[in-house]
Design an enzyme around this catalytic site. Structure first.
Site, PDB file in Angstrom:
ATOM      1  N   MET A   1       0.837  -1.183   0.000  1.00  0.00           N
ATOM      2  CA  MET A   1       0.000   0.000   0.000  1.00  0.00           C
ATOM      3  C   MET A   1       0.877   1.239   0.000  1.00  0.00           C
ATOM      4  O   MET A   1       1.868   1.300   0.711  1.00  0.00           O
ATOM      5  CB  MET A   1      -0.874  -0.033   1.249  1.00  0.00           C
ATOM      6  CG  MET A   1      -1.964   1.025   1.265  1.00  0.00           C
ATOM      7  SD  MET A   1      -3.284   0.559   2.390  1.00  0.00           S
ATOM      8  CE  MET A   1      -2.516   0.863   3.943  1.00  0.00           C
ATOM      9  N   PRO A 129      -2.595  -2.873   8.500  1.00  0.00           N
ATOM     10  CA  PRO A 129      -1.346  -3.314   7.863  1.00  0.00           C
ATOM     11  C   PRO A 129      -1.096  -2.494   6.602  1.00  0.00           C
ATOM     12  O   PRO A 129      -2.042  -2.101   5.902  1.00  0.00           O
ATOM     13  CB  PRO A 129      -1.627  -4.785   7.510  1.00  0.00           C
ATOM     14  CG  PRO A 129      -2.853  -5.162   8.262  1.00  0.00           C
ATOM     15  CD  PRO A 129      -3.636  -3.916   8.469  1.00  0.00           C
ATOM     16  N   LYS A 130       0.144  -2.229   6.331  1.00  0.00           N
ATOM     17  CA  LYS A 130       0.520  -1.535   5.093  1.00  0.00           C
ATOM     18  C   LYS A 130       0.798  -2.616   4.043  1.00  0.00           C
ATOM     19  O   LYS A 130       1.906  -3.124   3.920  1.00  0.00           O
ATOM     20  CB  LYS A 130       1.751  -0.659   5.328  1.00  0.00           C
ATOM     21  CG  LYS A 130       2.126   0.240   4.169  1.00  0.00           C
ATOM     22  CD  LYS A 130       3.240   1.199   4.598  1.00  0.00           C
ATOM     23  CE  LYS A 130       3.652   2.082   3.434  1.00  0.00           C
ATOM     24  NZ  LYS A 130       4.300   1.323   2.361  1.00  0.00           N
ATOM     25  N   VAL A 131      -0.250  -2.988   3.343  1.00  0.00           N
ATOM     26  CA  VAL A 131      -0.183  -4.102   2.394  1.00  0.00           C
ATOM     27  C   VAL A 131       0.774  -3.751   1.254  1.00  0.00           C
ATOM     28  O   VAL A 131       0.725  -2.657   0.685  1.00  0.00           O
ATOM     29  CB  VAL A 131      -1.584  -4.432   1.846  1.00  0.00           C
ATOM     30  CG1 VAL A 131      -1.511  -5.575   0.844  1.00  0.00           C
ATOM     31  CG2 VAL A 131      -2.522  -4.785   2.992  1.00  0.00           C
ATOM     32  N   GLY A 285       4.856  -2.657   6.792  1.00  0.00           N
ATOM     33  CA  GLY A 285       4.686  -1.758   7.918  1.00  0.00           C
ATOM     34  C   GLY A 285       3.220  -1.632   8.264  1.00  0.00           C
ATOM     35  O   GLY A 285       2.399  -2.501   7.922  1.00  0.00           O
TER      36      GLY A 285
END
Length: 562
Positions: A1, A129-131, A285
């Site tokens: 992301m 979550p930072k996909v 992240g």
């Protein structure tokens, strides 16, 4: 992301890049700075061309992101703020002809201290979550999917609507009465039992991008792609309302992986939890965002102020070679050591890394200024993984002459023999050999610097009075050092042979002494059941002039066996 990598490329504005401290800027003149910047710009352009045109990723996503950050940092260092332009060379190939209904700009990446301050100033926060995938915009009109757009340059992208037809995770029809719904999310590679802390990113982003770069996708290709919706710019005002409605519309992962938080400690908990838990996607992240947003400027290319990213520790770090030095051991083995611009990996600051051997150094063809990838191996030992790009300022590294160093070289102090001679003395005093307590490299170096030890056995003659005359030897240290030397003289013959560096195959008999062993020929050694190579090495050791001179000194000091 919110990744940098094309086609999921973030439009990065240097207005949001904190100016580097002067100490962080390279010590380059204007000409060298321009050469370095141009070289990196060209390298990024080459990576992007391969990525878009050929569908091939020639660099790991994580390293690519760091390279772009490095370029922006250099631009800030070596340009007036009014002259700085975003590094948009890659964006030229990413931009499409379809205007995005809402811009997709990158998030500011905060460190732990910055995030604590950011959280304290806000309330009604959520963490996700930072996909790690490819950013996309979905547009539904009266429930029907009418557009699926790539991020492009953040303002305009290309249509992927044909691909949407075979990506089962993207609904073609929503159960809604709304005239228009705009969703922003991440197309990700579905993972099985993926734990980010163990498996890293696996270049999942590049794999998805490669699929989307194809002219057509098969149903089986489409089945490997999932979607995580992280924003609904024209949706309900409050986060909980948006999540509830997204879940009703079929985007359940948004609700599953979104958690309300009130403190930095809670943000840290979820970051660590998702880092070590099984997830269906790769992540790099977490994103912390406010429930209430302000989207008055849908065409802005600037990062939003209501959301920030807190990235995971790097699996690989990008740094540069400042120098290559050489460690020369007791046996003459030469180990090149790359001295690095300090970089953090996990909780370690890495300043140097072993290159293994001269052969490996020659294979890598490293020079000062080259940029390399560093990773930690199983026992947290730093390793150089690859040269990422080379400096235009090629500075040849002078290599030591390999033939000058071997098992019988450097029995005396000299400029060329400094390291190997010191290694011989350290080996001599090691607890597994002569066990000289309190005697280590610093003691030997002090004696060498004071010109008291220039040959391997010179220390045998030193007394307490001799030592007290030296600048760095007080009374107590002089007494302890002299006691250690005297104790070493009383060690048995077999330990002395080992301490002097006799070939490891030798195990002295109780009846052996120096004179008897020194008289043996190669044939005699073979008759003692040593191989031809072992016999040759043993004969060479006992006949070497420096070894014989040391044996004579030991005889004069009445050491057992000599």
């Amino acid at each position: 992301m919110f990744s940098y990598r094309l086609p999921a490329l973030v439009f990065i504005s240097t207005l949001f890049l904190a100016p580097p401290a002067a100490a962080d800027c390279p010590d380059w003149n204007a000409e060298q700075a321009q050469q370095e910047i141009n070289t990196l710009q060209q390298q990024i352009t080459d990576w992007d061309r391969s990525y878009h045109r050929d569908g091939q990723s020639k660099i790991d996503d994580e390293l690519y992101d760091q390279a772009r950050e490095q370029l922006l940092s250099w631009q800030v260092c070596f340009a007036n703020s009014s002259d700085i332009e975003p590094a948009t060379t890659a964006l030229n190939t990413a931009r499409g002809n379809r205007q995005l209904p809402f811009s997709q700009s990158g998030l500011r990446k905060l460190n732990e201290i910055e995030l604590q301050r950011w959280i304290k100033q806000r309330d009604e926060l959520w963490v996700q979550p930072k996909v790690d995938g490819v950013a996309v915009t979905l547009v539904y009109e009266h429930g029907q999917l009418t557009q699926m757009l790539s991020r492009g340059d953040g303002l305009a992208g290309q249509s992927w609507l044909m691909h949407a037809q075979v990506i089962s995770a993207v609904p073609q029809q929503l159960s809604t009465q709304a005239a228009k719904i705009t969703l922003q999310g991440e197309l990700y590679l579905r993972q099985s039992e993926h734990i980010q802390a163990q498996h890293g990113g696996n270049n999942a982003r590049s794999q998805v991008a490669g699929l989307l770069n194809r002219s057509r996708l098969t149903a089986s290709d489409g089945a490997t792609i999932g979607i995580f919706v992280w924003e609904w710019p024209d949706g309900p005002t409050a986060m909980q309302e948006r999540l509830n409605e997204l879940q009703r519309l079929g985007f359940s992962e948004s609700a599953i992986y979104s958690q309300p938080i009130k403190s930095f400690a809670e943000a840290r908990h979820w970051r660590q939890h998702w880092y070590k838990s099984v997830l269906p996607f790769a992540t790099d992240g977490v994103v912390i965002k406010q429930s209430l947003r302000s989207i008055q400027q849908p065409r802005s290319s600037y990062p939003p102020f209501w959301a920030v990213a807190w990235k995971y520790p790097l699996q690989q770090a990008l740094t540069s070679i400042s120098e290559v030095t050489f460690n020369i051991g007791r046996s003459g083995r030469i180990t090149p050591i790359a001295q690095l611009q300090a970089v953090q990996l996990d909780d370690k600051i890495i300043r140097k890394v072993s290159l293994g051997s001269l052969a490996q150094l020659k294979k890598l063809s490293i020079s000062r200024g080259d940029h390399v990838a560093i990773a930690l191996s199983g026992h947290a030992i730093p390793q150089l993984k690859e040269v990422v790009w080379r400096s235009p300022q090629q500075q040849i590294i002078k290599l030591p002459i390999e033939e000058n160093y071997h098992a019988l070289s450097c029995w005396q102090a000299s400029a060329e023999c400094q390291q190997q001679f010191l290694a011989r003395l350290n080996w001599l005093s090691n607890k597994k050999n002569l066990n000289m307590r309190g005697i280590a490299a610093k003691t030997w170096q002090a004696l060498i610097d004071a010109q008291q030890v220039s040959r391997i056995t010179d220390w045998l003659a030193l007394t307490v009075d001799d030592l007290e005359q030296l600048p760095s030897f007080a009374k107590k240290r002089s007494v302890q050092t002299a006691q250690a030397f005297n104790q070493a003289k009383r060690q048995p013959f077999n330990l002395w042979l080992k301490a002097l560096g006799a070939p490891a195959a030798l195990s002295a008999k109780a009846s052996d002494d120096w004179q008897s062993l020194a008289q043996l020929s190669e044939q005699d050694w073979q008759q003692r059941h040593f191989s031809q190579t072992q016999a040759k090495n043993l004969y060479a050791f006992f006949q070497h002039p420096a070894v014989q001179a040391a044996a004579l000194d030991l005889q004069n000091h009445k050491v057992e066996g000599f």
